[in-house]
Write a protein that holds these residues in place. Structure first.
Motif, PDB file in Angstrom:
ATOM      1  N   GLU A 130      -9.823  50.750  29.591  1.00 26.70           N
ATOM      2  CA  GLU A 130      -8.719  50.297  28.744  1.00 26.70           C
ATOM      3  C   GLU A 130      -8.627  48.774  28.746  1.00 26.70           C
ATOM      4  OE1 GLU A 130      -6.874  51.879  26.609  1.00 26.70           O
ATOM      5  OE2 GLU A 130      -7.917  53.728  27.064  1.00 26.70           O
ATOM      6  N   SER A 160      -9.759  54.050  19.230  1.00 30.57           N
ATOM      7  CA  SER A 160      -9.979  53.977  20.674  1.00 30.57           C
ATOM      8  C   SER A 160      -8.869  54.712  21.427  1.00 30.57           C
ATOM      9  CB  SER A 160     -10.116  52.533  21.136  1.00 30.57           C
ATOM     10  OG  SER A 160      -8.866  51.940  21.234  1.00 30.57           O
ATOM     11  N   ALA A 161      -7.637  54.702  20.884  1.00 28.26           N
ATOM     12  CA  ALA A 161      -6.578  55.484  21.528  1.00 28.26           C
ATOM     13  C   ALA A 161      -6.914  56.968  21.471  1.00 28.26           C
ATOM     14  CB  ALA A 161      -5.237  55.221  20.837  1.00 28.26           C
ATOM     15  N   PHE A 162      -7.391  57.403  20.306  1.00 31.24           N
ATOM     16  CA  PHE A 162      -7.758  58.808  20.127  1.00 31.24           C
ATOM     17  C   PHE A 162      -8.878  59.199  21.078  1.00 31.24           C
ATOM     18  CE2 PHE A 162      -9.967  62.150  17.621  1.00 31.24           C
ATOM     19  CZ  PHE A 162      -8.917  63.028  17.482  1.00 31.24           C
ATOM     20  N   SER A 164      -9.839  57.710  23.876  1.00 30.63           N
ATOM     21  CA  SER A 164      -9.538  57.734  25.310  1.00 30.63           C
ATOM     22  C   SER A 164      -8.645  58.914  25.649  1.00 30.63           C
ATOM     23  CB  SER A 164      -8.951  56.419  25.819  1.00 30.63           C
ATOM     24  OG  SER A 164      -8.144  55.828  24.904  1.00 30.63           O
ATOM     25  N   ALA A 165      -7.824  59.383  24.674  1.00 30.40           N
ATOM     26  CA  ALA A 165      -7.040  60.585  24.959  1.00 30.40           C
ATOM     27  C   ALA A 165      -7.956  61.783  25.156  1.00 30.40           C
ATOM     28  CB  ALA A 165      -6.054  60.848  23.828  1.00 30.40           C
ATOM     29  N   ILE A 166      -8.998  61.897  24.328  1.00 27.21           N
ATOM     30  CA  ILE A 166      -9.948  63.007  24.487  1.00 27.21           C
ATOM     31  C   ILE A 166     -10.638  62.921  25.841  1.00 27.21           C
ATOM     32  CG2 ILE A 166     -12.110  63.941  23.625  1.00 27.21           C
ATOM     33  CD1 ILE A 166     -11.239  63.294  20.868  1.00 27.21           C
ATOM     34  N   LEU A 168      -9.575  61.475  28.518  1.00 30.09           N
ATOM     35  CA  LEU A 168      -8.642  61.745  29.610  1.00 30.09           C
ATOM     36  C   LEU A 168      -8.346  63.217  29.762  1.00 30.09           C
ATOM     37  CD1 LEU A 168      -6.087  58.893  29.415  1.00 30.09           C
ATOM     38  CD2 LEU A 168      -7.508  59.524  31.317  1.00 30.09           C
TER      39      LEU A 168
ATOM     40  N   PHE B  17      -1.631  68.867  23.173  1.00 31.12           N
ATOM     41  CA  PHE B  17      -2.821  68.053  22.883  1.00 31.12           C
ATOM     42  C   PHE B  17      -3.297  68.312  21.461  1.00 31.12           C
ATOM     43  CE2 PHE B  17      -7.452  67.400  22.948  1.00 31.12           C
ATOM     44  CZ  PHE B  17      -7.503  66.117  23.442  1.00 31.12           C
ATOM     45  N   PHE B  24      -2.731  63.450  14.296  1.00 29.36           N
ATOM     46  CA  PHE B  24      -3.550  62.247  14.125  1.00 29.36           C
ATOM     47  C   PHE B  24      -4.434  62.369  12.888  1.00 29.36           C
ATOM     48  CE2 PHE B  24      -7.057  59.370  14.946  1.00 29.36           C
ATOM     49  CZ  PHE B  24      -6.395  58.270  15.466  1.00 29.36           C
ATOM     50  N   ALA B  37      -1.247  60.059  18.903  1.00 31.44           N
ATOM     51  CA  ALA B  37      -2.157  59.698  20.000  1.00 31.44           C
ATOM     52  C   ALA B  37      -1.394  59.672  21.319  1.00 31.44           C
ATOM     53  CB  ALA B  37      -2.803  58.356  19.724  1.00 31.44           C
ATOM     54  N   MET B  40      -0.969  63.099  22.657  1.00 32.42           N
ATOM     55  CA  MET B  40      -2.169  63.570  23.356  1.00 32.42           C
ATOM     56  C   MET B  40      -2.192  63.044  24.784  1.00 32.42           C
ATOM     57  SD  MET B  40      -4.778  62.939  20.228  1.00 32.42           S
ATOM     58  CE  MET B  40      -6.304  63.271  21.043  1.00 32.42           C
ATOM     59  N   LEU B  41      -1.842  61.753  24.935  1.00 31.71           N
ATOM     60  CA  LEU B  41      -1.837  61.173  26.287  1.00 31.71           C
ATOM     61  C   LEU B  41      -0.792  61.864  27.161  1.00 31.71           C
ATOM     62  CD1 LEU B  41      -2.256  57.394  25.560  1.00 31.71           C
ATOM     63  CD2 LEU B  41      -3.886  58.914  26.611  1.00 31.71           C
ATOM     64  N   VAL B  44      -1.976  65.029  28.598  1.00 30.32           N
ATOM     65  CA  VAL B  44      -2.815  64.769  29.768  1.00 30.32           C
ATOM     66  C   VAL B  44      -1.943  64.564  31.005  1.00 30.32           C
ATOM     67  CG1 VAL B  44      -4.498  63.197  30.747  1.00 30.32           C
ATOM     68  CG2 VAL B  44      -4.625  63.783  28.354  1.00 30.32           C
ATOM     69  N   GLU B  76      -1.104  49.886  25.267  1.00 29.74           N
ATOM     70  CA  GLU B  76      -1.862  50.211  24.057  1.00 29.74           C
ATOM     71  C   GLU B  76      -0.924  50.254  22.853  1.00 29.74           C
ATOM     72  OE1 GLU B  76      -4.235  53.707  24.582  1.00 29.74           O
ATOM     73  OE2 GLU B  76      -5.860  52.619  23.600  1.00 29.74           O
TER      74      GLU B  76
END
Lengths: 469, 104
Positions: A130, A160-162, A164-166, A168, B17, B24, B37, B40-41, B44, B76
């Motif tokens: 990140e 990049s947010a999308f 990194s969520a995948i 993670l 998720f 998205f 997004a 989704m985080l 997690v 972010e």
């Protein structure tokens, strides 16, 4: 007091120091652009020189962070690439209002990459990832008033947010399976269950996004075209190099046991990445877009070498990236000079470049020959070693497809050479004058492209370091 | 002890998720895409906490990861919103379909 962390984190501390010096210069407010840029160049050179001293194997923070001679070599390569980018964007930066911020963001991103490469732990890896992508998104938007620049930054930060969520989500499933974030412990506890396969696929997709492997490549061309050229060069060379080093270490150390799944995934994505990258590069008219697709195609060749799972594979990837740094940055240097002095970026504008600017045309031609892999230049040896490493596991279909793709790529690389040297035009570019900084950058790149292939010691050094991965 | 089993929580987080993924990919407003997004985080985060509580109650790794994740998601979002504001200044719109200068 144990001071081993000082040696282990030498690179990171040096970069942090540079960021703080620039920050104080900026806050102080009295330094002119000329002073700031000289300080930045001086410190980057110092950083590069210091990087070569005292590199040993150290592990700190309970094994979260490690430093090995191979990692130190890779970090030196990235330091060199950053220095070349900084030098060759002198013309663009000279009168820029936010000069200090440019270097701060660039170096923060580099710092993130260093942490990511040295990480031995999912948490450290994610923090590094990140730290390397968020400043890059801000950098893409560096020309605030330009429409395409802001659009590129938006595409970069959202994708990049999308991704990194995948990634993670995969990491969280992996945590559920093993209960640890340590790379070695995860690897020891993997059994190959379905949940672990799913976790691996998600993590692989996250990596594929960052490396712009097809089908996760759609952001690449837009972001490359919209960003300022220095940032495009950084994205396509430094960021990609760092990602592929981490990709190798994660695949080999963490997922070594799942080799049977990822071999197939790597092979399939290598083939489609090469084909799509090459076919789309054929029809581009903007040079930055062209280099975006060419870099996608180059990642395809990298994946072939990675799929061989051997020291030879690691060594040839590092060697290829070293050559790729020189050849790609020479090309981006030429584009940067021409674009910042005349504002022209399309291939058509390069007609008759040899007649008006023979030096720039020759540098561009050498770098394009190297990217295409034509023998006297280093690019040939880079590709040769990549494919040799790939061939060591006898996957001949993959090698044949790669060779066919190399032939397609010859066409579009040489098309630009033809435009520069043979095509005539009524309105050629004027004779451009560039400063000593760009000249030094070009000199480093051209020397690198012409000599690395013939200096036997370079490959042997890299191979020796890779054995101690 | 009658409690919520782990599978229920995993179902919740996975659903969250994929709601995020769906949002998205279908929403056209940049802020909503950013929110998806973040969703989704957050799924997690739920995963980490649930695994930590049900399977590895003796350690705190998952909780720490969640703390870092929340902080980074905020960073972010800050950068993303700054970029979206800049887009609004340039395009007078935050609809993703209006920002279509770059095309193959």
């Amino acid at each position: 007091m144990d001071l081993s962390f000082l040696i282990a984190m030498k690179f990171e501390m040096m970069i942090t120091l540079i960021i703080f010096v620039l920050l104080f210069l900026k806050i102080d407010g009295r330094a002119s652009n000329q002073t700031t840029i000289r300080v930045a160049y001086g410190m980057l050179v110092l950083n590069l020189v210091l990087g070569f001293a005292g590199n040993v194997y150290v592990e700190i923070f309970n094994g979260m962070f490690r430093s090995t001679p191979l990692l130190a070599f890779e970090k030196n390569m990235l330091n060199l690439a950053t220095l070349i980018i900084a030098l060759s964007s002198y013309e663009w930066l000279r009168n820029h209002k936010h000069l200090a911020e440019f270097f701060m963001l660039l170096l923060s991103s580099l710092l993130g990459m260093f942490f990511m490469m040295s990480s031995c732990n999912m948490l450290m890896f994610y923090l590094g990832l990140e730290l390397s992508t968020i400043p890059l998104a801000a950098l893409c938007n560096f020309d605030l008033h330009k429409k395409i620049s802001s659009e590129a930054a938006m595409k970069m930060i959202l994708s990049s947010a999308f991704s990194s969520a995948i990634l993670l989500f995969g990491v969280s499933l992996l945590y559920g399976c093993t209960g640890t974030f340590d790379f070695k412990m995860i690897s020891a506890l993997l059994t190959g269950s379905t949940l672990q396969d799913l976790a691996f696929i998600l993590i692989f997709s996250g990596f594929a996004f960052k490396l712009s492997v097809v089908p996760f490549h759609l952001w690449t061309a837009d972001v490359y075209e919209g960003s300022p050229i220095a940032v495009t060069a950084f994205l396509s060379v430094v960021s990609k190099a760092a990602m592929s080093f981490v990709f190798i270490s994660v695949l080999y150390t963490v997922f070594g046991k799942l080799g049977s799944i990822w071999y197939a995934m790597l092979a399939v994505s290598a083939v489609i990445t090469m084909i799509i990258g090459n076919l789309f590069a054929l029809r581009q008219s903007n040079l930055k877009r062209f280099f975006a697709f060419s870099s996608i195609a180059q990642v395809g060749y990298l994946l072939i070498s990675i799929s061989s799972v051997s020291i030879l594979g690691v060594a040839s990837v590092v060697y290829f990236i070293l050559i790729y740094i020189f050849s790609n940055l020479a090309a981006f240097g030429v584009i940067s000079v021409i674009s910042s002095l005349t504002g022209k970026e399309s291939i058509e504008d390069y007609k008759g470049l040899y007649a008006s600017n023979p030096k720039l045309a020759l540098i561009m031609a050498i770098s394009l020959f190297s990217l295409a892999g034509i023998p006297p230049t280093a690019g040939f040896f880079g590709k040769l070693f990549l494919l040799t490493a790939g061939a060591s596991v006898h996957n001949w279909t993959l090698i044949i497809i790669a060779s066919l793709n190399l032939i397609i790529s010859l066409y579009y690389y040489l098309r630009i050479v033809r435009v520069m040297f043979i095509d005539e035009t009524n309105e050629p570019l004027v004779k451009l004058n560039f400063s000593i900084n760009e000249t030094v950058a070009f000199l480093i790149c051209v020397l690198g492209v012409l000599s690395v292939g013939f200096l036997r010691g370079v490959y042997e050094l890299i191979f020796g370091l890779s054995s101690g991965l | 002890m009658i409690g919520v089993p782990l599978t229920h929580i995993l179902f919740l987080s996975t659903a969250l998720f994929f709601i995020g993924v769906f949002g998205f990919l279908t929403r056209r407003n940049m802020i909503t895409m950013l929110m998806s997004a973040e969703l989704m985080l957050n799924s997690v985060n739920i995963n980490f906490i649930a695994f930590n509580k049900y399977l590895f109650g003796h350690q705190l790794d998952g909780v720490f990861f969640t703390l870092f994740l929340i902080a980074i998601a905020a960073a972010e979002a800050a950068v993303a919103i700054a970029i979206i504001i800049n887009i609004y200044r340039n395009y007078q719109s935050i609809d993703i379909d209006d920002a279509d200068t770059l095309k193959f």
